[in-house]
Design an enzyme around this catalytic site. Structure first.
Site, PDB file in Angstrom:
ATOM      1  N   ASP A  82       0.836  -1.193   0.000  1.00  0.00           N
ATOM      2  CA  ASP A  82       0.000   0.000   0.000  1.00  0.00           C
ATOM      3  C   ASP A  82       0.873   1.246   0.000  1.00  0.00           C
ATOM      4  OD1 ASP A  82      -1.997  -1.786   0.149  1.00  0.00           O
ATOM      5  OD2 ASP A  82      -2.701  -1.232   2.146  1.00  0.00           O
ATOM      6  N   SER A 129     -12.888   7.583  -0.426  1.00  0.00           N
ATOM      7  CA  SER A 129     -11.731   7.074   0.293  1.00  0.00           C
ATOM      8  C   SER A 129     -11.254   8.157   1.243  1.00  0.00           C
ATOM      9  CB  SER A 129     -10.623   6.722  -0.689  1.00  0.00           C
ATOM     10  OG  SER A 129     -10.180   7.889  -1.323  1.00  0.00           O
ATOM     11  N   LYS A 135      -9.273   0.952  12.062  1.00  0.00           N
ATOM     12  CA  LYS A 135      -9.456   0.851  10.619  1.00  0.00           C
ATOM     13  C   LYS A 135      -9.339  -0.619  10.247  1.00  0.00           C
ATOM     14  CE  LYS A 135      -8.026   2.953   6.298  1.00  0.00           C
ATOM     15  NZ  LYS A 135      -7.961   1.666   5.553  1.00  0.00           N
ATOM     16  N   GLU A 169     -17.346  -2.777   6.861  1.00  0.00           N
ATOM     17  CA  GLU A 169     -16.234  -3.570   6.348  1.00  0.00           C
ATOM     18  C   GLU A 169     -16.522  -5.058   6.523  1.00  0.00           C
ATOM     19  OE1 GLU A 169     -14.151  -1.386   5.239  1.00  0.00           O
ATOM     20  OE2 GLU A 169     -12.219  -2.375   4.861  1.00  0.00           O
ATOM     21  N   LYS A 226     -12.715  10.746  13.103  1.00  0.00           N
ATOM     22  CA  LYS A 226     -13.846  11.449  12.486  1.00  0.00           C
ATOM     23  C   LYS A 226     -14.305  12.570  13.416  1.00  0.00           C
ATOM     24  CE  LYS A 226     -15.679   7.273  10.292  1.00  0.00           C
ATOM     25  NZ  LYS A 226     -16.659   6.201  10.495  1.00  0.00           N
ATOM     26  N   LYS A 257      -2.420   5.807   9.569  1.00  0.00           N
ATOM     27  CA  LYS A 257      -1.955   4.455   9.267  1.00  0.00           C
ATOM     28  C   LYS A 257      -0.831   4.021  10.211  1.00  0.00           C
ATOM     29  CE  LYS A 257      -4.143   3.308   5.319  1.00  0.00           C
ATOM     30  NZ  LYS A 257      -3.385   3.029   4.122  1.00  0.00           N
TER      31      LYS A 257
END
Ligand SMILES: [Zn+2]
Length: 712
Positions: free
Chosen positions: A57, A106, A141, A199, A315, A339
């Site tokens: 990624d 995204s 995540k 997800e 968020k 990340k």
């Protein structure tokens, strides 16, 4: 196990990639954008459709950021199919399309505390909050597959994958087999229509069990839990999905017929009441210090979780603030994904092998003492290129640091400090490992500059390249021959049944060779019949697929389509390419005039068709095929032959519809404004393209004026 599969060679990078985006010349920028678009599109397909990514990624992000940086400096070069306009990839053809009520976007990524701080500062600045602390949610995540579930009157009516963000794949029946997804919402307070988003994932234990069972049955195993979840969900037969222990976490929503909460936290509580699983680790935090604390906390929890997470999503909690913050391009301003860094381990470098790609590019591959890192056992890793090995002084026998970032191909960072070194510096081979032992040359680009990539100069004479060419030729986007997968192809190649593309079509009519197949193990009458049918079905082929299948460097699907539309027939295309190979100025100019064809494509086409063996191979192939002409553009409409650019937002049609309509009427649609542009159709929000049009004195129409002109 894919860990045994060496990574595919990296594409040749233009030397300009070492420069800052603003230091590029326009020609270099165009070249790089062409290469990046192809590269990213190929990665998207491997990631989203094949569930077999070949880069990490992080590496993917580097390419994507580079593309964006160049586009920011050269806005007029932004391609219609720019990677920056896409989220994810197009759906696979086997599923029906589902247009999401609200696009699935995204998130932007943050990789450091500084970037998290910038996010918080940006939010406060935008909302003019001064020193006031913002309330956020911090959610794990989940490293899975995003899904959108549409409920009407509380009943699940449709379930779709993300797809390209706008249109996903209809896998409703498969979603119905997942226990965490209620077919009817519980409780009360749900809007009449709501798209629940979340997800789909596989837990660690379930993933391990699934792979163990596949291995025992001699079937393909999955590289990681995310790919396994994706592969399990995207099955045509819902019974297969039902047999896989897929799970689902809900965390947001798309289209709603009425608001149902004031804050993200409240909304998550409602989702749980309606019967969804929400992540129990989610925290409510305040201000930057809260964001950083949550990140540290999630990092600590990560190894103990029973499923994969690859970061933390922040968020803004208040939904009215989310609304005010809105979106910038394709990502919300009110959320960001922090990340986790890559995981590292040390191990011993046993050997370095060279791998030869389709275009001869050589990739050194590290063969390692197996080591467990980032959830998988790693035995191979890319070493990128000779310069990297020299710069890091990586030696066979070294103990090296290996890094893996939630991905597939780990990389060797360099020798681990304070460990015994290999006896001598690695001498990069001067010759290709192929039986021809051809000398390796440094690859050069259009402008003649040397790149870090070394390349076997044997081309079609090099068996490694030949086999890669053949694999490309039968691949899904090229000839897509049913019944002829990579494995059979390699076997056919080794048995000399197929040495070049034309041989595939000869094989289908060669009774003697087909008879020899019957003696092979596992090749029954049915598989031979299917193989012959699969080959015959592709004897008639569209011109753009034919061109793409030739495997000319830098000619991806889009460029192949452009060439097909530009030349219309195979005869015209091949005649023109012969002239381009001879550097006929008129032919080169004609090629250059095609939309988004730049120096990289011209050089690649010239080099390809200048080689005698390529000409011979193409001629033999053409003799076996019935190549269909591309559709001739209309010549009797108001816009026939004109080059049109659409910019800004359109009200009566989507950009794709506008483009299709213009092309039907014989116009060429370009993504950038240049001297060659005849018309610019500008909607609200048009920016730099409109400015360029004004500078060049190009006629600008509103959408309504355009519709009137084309009589729609
Ligand atoms: Zn070779």
């Amino acid at each position: 196990m894919p860990a045994d599969t060496p990574p595919p060679s990296s594409p040749a990078l233009p030397p300009s990639r070492g420069k800052g985006a603003s230091d590029l010349t326009e020609a270099e920028a165009l070249d790089e954008l062409t290469v990046l678009a192809d590269e990213l599109a190929a990665h998207d397909i491997r990631y989203y459709q094949d569930e077999a990514p070949t880069v990490s990624d992080a590496e993917y992000d580097v390419l994507k950021r580079r593309n964006e940086a160049i586009e920011a400096v050269f806005p007029h070069l932004v391609r219609d199919n720019s990677p920056s306009m896409r989220v994810g990839a197009a759906r696979a053809e086997k599923f029906s399309p589902v247009e999401h009520g609200v696009p699935m976007l995204s998130l932007d990524n943050a990789f450091s505390d500084e970037e998290a701080a910038e996010f918080d500062a940006r939010v406060r600045r935008f909302l003019k909050l001064g020193e006031e602390e913002v309330a956020y949610t911090a959610e794990p995540k989940i490293d899975g597959l995003s899904a959108s579930l549409r409920y009407e009157d509380g009943r699940l009516v449709q379930g779709a994958t993300r797809g390209d963000g706008r249109v996903g794949e209809d896998v409703t029946e498969n979603f119905r087999t997942i226990n965490d997804i209620p077919s009817r919402l519980k409780g009360f307070g749900w809007p009449e229509v709501i798209e629940i988003r979340g997800e789909v994932y596989l837990g660690h234990a379930d993933f391990a069990a699934l792979n163990a069972a596949a291995e025992a049955a001699g079937q393909k195993t999955y590289v990681n839990a995310r790919n396994a979840a994706s592969g399990s969900l995207r099955q045509l037969d819902a019974r297969i999905t039902a047999a896989r222990p897929l799970r689902f976490f809900a965390y947001t929503w798309g289209l709603i017929s009425a608001p149902f909460a004031q804050t993200q936290g409240e909304a998550l509580a409602m989702l749980a009441e309606w019967g969804f699983k929400t992540t129990p680790q989610t925290q409510a935090v305040k201000g930057l210090s809260g964001l950083l604390r949550a990140y540290a906390d999630f990092s600590k929890q990560r190894p103990k979780l029973t499923f994969d997470i690859d970061g933390v999503v922040y968020k803004v909690d208040r939904l009215d603030w989310q609304q005010r913050l809105g979106f910038v391009s394709r990502s919300p301003r009110w959320a960001i994904a922090r990340k986790f860094p890559a995981e590292q381990a040390t191990t011993v470098l046993r050997a370095i092998d060279l791998q030869v790609g389709r275009t001869g590019a050589i990739t050194p591959v590290a063969r390692l003492e197996p080591v467990f890192v980032g959830g998988v056992t790693v035995e191979n890793a890319t070493l990128h290129n000779a310069d990297e090995i020299a710069r890091k002084d990586i030696r066979v026998g070294d103990t090296v640091i290996l890094q893996r970032a939630g991905d597939v191909i780990p990389q060797v960072l360099g020798p681990a400090p304070d460990t015994p070194r290999g006896p001598e510096p690695y001498a990069f081979p001067t010759h290709c490992p192929c039986p021809l032992h051809t000398p390796l040359a440094r690859e050069t680009t259009a402008s003649g500059a040397e790149t870090v990539v070394r390349r076997c100069t044997g081309e079609f004479a090099c068996p490694f390249q030949r086999i890669e060419h053949l694999k490309h030729f039968v691949s899904r986007r090229a000839f897509d021959i049913e019944g002829l997968g990579e494995k059979q192809l390699v076997a056919f190649y080794e048995e000399e049944l197929v040495r070049e593309p034309a041989d595939i079509f000869r094989l289908a009519r060669d009774e003697a060779k087909l008879a020899s197949l019957r003696e092979r193990e596992g090749y029954g009458e049915v598989s031979i019949r299917n193989l012959v049918a699969g080959i015959e079905a592709r004897r008639t082929i569209a011109l753009d697929r034919f061109i793409y299948g030739l495997g000319i460097r830098h000619v991806g699907e889009t460029t192949a389509m452009t060439l097909a539309r530009g030349y219309l027939t195979a005869e015209a295309f091949l005649a023109a390419m012969d002239k381009v190979a001879d550097r006929d100025p008129e032919a080169v100019e004609e090629l250059d005039a095609l939309d988004q064809v730049g120096a990289a494509v011209i050089e690649a086409a010239a080099a390809y068709f200048a080689a005698d063996h390529n000409r011979r191979i193409v001629a033999a192939l053409v003799g076996e095929l019935d190549i269909q002409d591309a559709l001739a553009p209309k010549t009797d409409t108001a816009v026939a032959g004109k080059t049109v650019v659409f910019t800004g937002s359109l009200e009566h049609m989507t950009r794709d519809e506008a483009k299709a309509q213009a092309e039907r009427l014989g116009a060429k649609v370009s993504g950038s404004v240049s001297k060659k542009t005849d018309l610019v159709v500008a909607g609200p929000g048009a920016g730099s393209k409109l400015k360029t049009a004004a500078e060049l004195g190009i006629q600008v129409l509103t959408e309504d004026e355009w519709l009137a002109l084309v009589g729609a």
